[in-house]
Design a protein around this motif. Sequence first.
Motif: not given
Length: 230
Positions: A191, A120-121, A227, A124, A230, A152-154
């Motif tokens: 992702r 993960f970023p 995650n 995040s 956002g 989320g994105s991941t």
Amino acid sequence: MKLLLNVLKRIHKPAVYSSQPRCRSSSARSGLLPLRDEALIVGSNPELVQRLGPQVEVRTGFITEEEEGAFMQELELGLKKKRYEFDHWDGAIHGYRETERVMWGERCEEVLSRVRSGAFPEGSPLLGPVHILDLDKTGYIKPHIDSVKFCGSTIAGLSLLSDSIMRLVKEDDAEEWLDLLLPRFSLYILRDQARYNFTHQILKDEESVFNGQRVPRLRRISVICRNLPG
């Protein structure tokens, strides 16, 4: 005529992408042939494989057999209290048990920290509970896209007990697809576009063939981290 057939075979051969150079799986225990130079991801065309390559990862040998055992020790008692279900609330899963877990023992928490830091970023916010999905040998996950309201994105998942194949298919174009070989002990990461624009599924045992190789599907448990939106 023979030359023409050979040319056609080369043209229609699936595009191949390896997420790790010279990957080696824990094949002695998983039932797969040694991977070595074989790719973990194949796709319908080179452009798609190139474009989605950074958004789709499979990391073999992410956990050890002992670490898998630590997860099973924590999970098995609770899972045994549940029955396998064959009618999911949105029809996406067949032959499954599932649960969520927030608190883990030291060994499992150490592994999950590796997942979080590696997938993960930085910074995040993560979904608190870890999702546990237990698929029976006869179970499978149908093509679906996770709700963007809750995830989320991941997404990152550990594969326990069995090898399996995950298939991604572009939502508006079934001719564009990727197959991911998920060996036992591996971590997969999806992702961005791979999450939002492609359905994903875990193939049935009888359909479990990767790049021409049969991959027997046994009972499979995935330990999944996500995650927050956002």
